[in-house]
Design an enzyme around this catalytic site. Structure first.
Site, PDB file in Angstrom:
ATOM      1  N   LYS A 107       6.308  -1.887   1.496  1.00 45.61           N
ATOM      2  CA  LYS A 107       5.478  -1.508   2.308  1.00 45.61           C
ATOM      3  C   LYS A 107       3.918  -2.618   2.515  1.00 45.61           C
ATOM      4  O   LYS A 107       3.402  -2.090   1.485  1.00 45.61           O
ATOM      5  CB  LYS A 107       4.987  -0.353   1.843  1.00 45.61           C
ATOM      6  CG  LYS A 107       4.294   1.013   2.989  1.00 45.61           C
ATOM      7  CD  LYS A 107       4.012   2.478   2.411  1.00 45.61           C
ATOM      8  CE  LYS A 107       2.966   3.485   3.507  1.00 45.61           C
ATOM      9  NZ  LYS A 107       3.163   3.778   4.197  1.00 45.61           N
ATOM     10  N   TYR A 138       0.668  -1.367   0.182  1.00 49.60           N
ATOM     11  CA  TYR A 138       0.048   0.131  -0.073  1.00 49.60           C
ATOM     12  C   TYR A 138       0.547   1.180  -0.148  1.00 49.60           C
ATOM     13  O   TYR A 138       1.851   0.675   0.195  1.00 49.60           O
ATOM     14  CB  TYR A 138      -1.328   0.323   1.392  1.00 49.60           C
ATOM     15  CG  TYR A 138       0.180   0.066   2.372  1.00 49.60           C
ATOM     16  CD1 TYR A 138       0.787  -0.153   3.000  1.00 49.60           C
ATOM     17  CD2 TYR A 138      -0.573   1.621   3.343  1.00 49.60           C
ATOM     18  CE1 TYR A 138       0.593  -0.143   4.183  1.00 49.60           C
ATOM     19  CE2 TYR A 138      -0.081   1.592   4.146  1.00 49.60           C
ATOM     20  CZ  TYR A 138       1.276   1.130   5.390  1.00 49.60           C
ATOM     21  OH  TYR A 138       1.310   1.493   6.486  1.00 49.60           O
ATOM     22  N   ARG A 182       7.991   4.026  -5.026  1.00 50.28           N
ATOM     23  CA  ARG A 182       8.625   3.090  -3.701  1.00 50.28           C
ATOM     24  C   ARG A 182       7.183   1.918  -3.768  1.00 50.28           C
ATOM     25  O   ARG A 182       7.627   1.063  -3.564  1.00 50.28           O
ATOM     26  CB  ARG A 182       8.023   3.848  -2.604  1.00 50.28           C
ATOM     27  CG  ARG A 182       7.938   2.568  -1.277  1.00 50.28           C
ATOM     28  CD  ARG A 182       8.196   3.385   0.108  1.00 50.28           C
ATOM     29  NE  ARG A 182       6.634   4.452   0.322  1.00 50.28           N
ATOM     30  CZ  ARG A 182       6.742   5.285   1.457  1.00 50.28           C
ATOM     31  NH1 ARG A 182       7.389   5.781   2.174  1.00 50.28           N
ATOM     32  NH2 ARG A 182       5.757   5.505   1.750  1.00 50.28           N
ATOM     33  N   ARG A 187      -7.424 -20.286  -1.591  1.00 52.96           N
ATOM     34  CA  ARG A 187      -6.295 -20.149  -0.883  1.00 52.96           C
ATOM     35  C   ARG A 187      -5.710 -20.934  -0.886  1.00 52.96           C
ATOM     36  O   ARG A 187      -5.396 -22.801  -0.363  1.00 52.96           O
ATOM     37  CB  ARG A 187      -7.032 -20.077   0.496  1.00 52.96           C
ATOM     38  CG  ARG A 187      -6.471 -19.964   1.713  1.00 52.96           C
ATOM     39  CD  ARG A 187      -7.365 -20.053   3.300  1.00 52.96           C
ATOM     40  NE  ARG A 187      -6.028 -19.506   4.464  1.00 52.96           N
ATOM     41  CZ  ARG A 187      -4.587 -20.570   5.067  1.00 52.96           C
ATOM     42  NH1 ARG A 187      -4.730 -21.372   4.266  1.00 52.96           N
ATOM     43  NH2 ARG A 187      -3.886 -19.808   6.013  1.00 52.96           N
ATOM     44  N   GLU A 238      12.063   2.258  13.991  1.00 55.23           N
ATOM     45  CA  GLU A 238      11.036   2.788  13.891  1.00 55.23           C
ATOM     46  C   GLU A 238       9.830   3.214  14.842  1.00 55.23           C
ATOM     47  O   GLU A 238       9.923   2.460  15.248  1.00 55.23           O
ATOM     48  CB  GLU A 238      10.971   2.886  12.626  1.00 55.23           C
ATOM     49  CG  GLU A 238       9.860   1.690  11.781  1.00 55.23           C
ATOM     50  CD  GLU A 238       9.688   1.413  10.156  1.00 55.23           C
ATOM     51  OE1 GLU A 238       9.947   2.512   9.811  1.00 55.23           O
ATOM     52  OE2 GLU A 238       9.711   0.687   9.560  1.00 55.23           O
ATOM     53  N   HIS A 246      -1.088 -21.266  -0.180  1.00 58.80           N
ATOM     54  CA  HIS A 246      -0.193 -19.959   0.213  1.00 58.80           C
ATOM     55  C   HIS A 246       0.654 -19.971  -0.777  1.00 58.80           C
ATOM     56  O   HIS A 246       0.820 -18.663  -1.258  1.00 58.80           O
ATOM     57  CB  HIS A 246       1.037 -20.780   0.756  1.00 58.80           C
ATOM     58  CG  HIS A 246       0.486 -21.035   2.252  1.00 58.80           C
ATOM     59  ND1 HIS A 246      -0.339 -21.616   3.221  1.00 58.80           N
ATOM     60  CD2 HIS A 246       1.167 -19.904   3.988  1.00 58.80           C
ATOM     61  CE1 HIS A 246      -0.935 -21.638   4.249  1.00 58.80           C
ATOM     62  NE2 HIS A 246      -0.169 -21.118   4.701  1.00 58.80           N
ATOM     63  N   LEU A 270      11.098   1.226   6.959  1.00 58.43           N
ATOM     64  CA  LEU A 270      10.739   1.886   6.008  1.00 58.43           C
ATOM     65  C   LEU A 270      11.389   2.929   5.236  1.00 58.43           C
ATOM     66  O   LEU A 270      11.427   3.751   6.169  1.00 58.43           O
ATOM     67  CB  LEU A 270       8.688   2.038   5.349  1.00 58.43           C
ATOM     68  CG  LEU A 270       8.121   2.439   4.712  1.00 58.43           C
ATOM     69  CD1 LEU A 270       8.248   1.249   3.352  1.00 58.43           C
ATOM     70  CD2 LEU A 270       6.760   2.842   4.576  1.00 58.43           C
TER      71      LEU A 270
END
Ligand code: PDD
Length: 284
Positions: A147, A33, A52, A100, A180, A102, A205
């Protein structure tokens, strides 16, 4: 006015907008995101946010669902349709919906969701008076440079801060060094006036706001070292602050139960904050 979202090719009201129950973002947090601030109708530092985004997608081997030219049109349309002058754009891309399993699905189409909402810039009192933070162990994975939407450790950390009346929690690695905040980058100013922030390794990040502040520091000729620092060093620092697209730059005046410096925002942080606010009001 009902908010409008862009979901997999359509503009829909939030009531109608939905993603598949087997979307891999929902089941595996298999997605990335970006949060871009909107300031006076302009997108703050859109280009580095998209750079990014591409890096995060490439690291997870998710193909961009649409090209950048189209994505920029969608972002602007979402800002317009939601009447956002000051606020944020939220953009999420997952690996898509599939039964589903993996390992990567063979034929999933990445899901793109873009939303926007009005919000105020941080309360000016926070900039004037500063904020308190707590410190917590960093329990996240080893690729915090991506991210990813896998934010449960960050959620728990922010909640721990809230429950202690603090704005943010600074996460601390096994070597005792600050990585962070849960949604912000961490900075200190040492006794000799050097700005210190962790180098952009895989433990943090690389914030777009961080990059803008680094550029301001270099332009203004302030002393700077990109290196990790400990909690004790932060508590003994002359100043401390945090940065993000939504928080901009906020002075940290208390770490756990220790005041930072005089317990008031310091002069260098205030200068950087003013310079960042000017930057955010003029780039796009
Ligand atoms: N958070 N570190 C983490 C873990 C973050 O989630 C963020 C951003 C930052 C600062 O990055 P930037 O300067 O590009 O905003 C650092 C966004 C705002 C969020 O999750 O809401």
């Amino acid at each position: 006015m009902s908010r409008i979202a862009y979901v997999a090719g359509q503009y829909l009201s939030h009531r109608q907008a939905a993603v598949h129950i087997e979307d891999r973002g929902f089941q595996f947090a298999d997605g990335v995101y970006e949060v871009i601030a909107v300031n006076g109708g302009r997108l703050v530092d859109e280009a580095p946010h998209l750079t990014r985004l591409h890096r995060s997608l490439a690291e997870l081997r998710i193909a961009p669902p649409i090209g950048d030219a189209a994505l920029k049109i969608v972002i602007r349309e979402i800002v317009r349709r939601n009447g956002v002058n000051t606020g944020i754009v939220y953009l999420q891309i997952t690996r898509g919906a599939a039964p589903r399993e993996h390992a990567f699905p063979k034929a999933a189409k990445p899901t793109l969701v873009v939303t926007a909402r009005r919000s105020r810039p941080p309360d000016p009192r926070l900039g004037r008076d500063g904020i308190a933070i707590i410190t917590i162990p960093d329990i996240r994975w080893q690729r915090c440079d991506i991210k990813s939407v896998a934010l449960v450790a960050n959620v728990l950390g922010k909640q721990a801060a809230r429950e202690k009346g603090a704005y943010e929690a600074w996460q601390v690695d096994r070597a005792g060094q600050v990585t962070e905040g849960t949604s912000t980058n961490a900075w200190i100013v040492t006794g000799d006036g050097t700005v210190v922030t962790r180098a952009a390794d895989t433990a943090i990040l690389n914030g777009v706001t961080r990059l803008a502040i680094l550029a301001i520091i270099r332009r203004e000729g302030y002393r700077l070292i990109e290196r990790a620092f400990t909690v004790d060093e932060a508590k003994a620092a002359r100043e401390a602050f945090l940065t993000s697209a939504t928080a901009e730059l906020l002075p940290v005046v208390r770490i756990d139960d220790s005041p930072v410096g005089e317990g008031r925002p310091g002069p260098l942080g205030q200068k950087l904050r003013a310079a960042y606010v000017a930057h955010a009001a003029s780039t796009g």
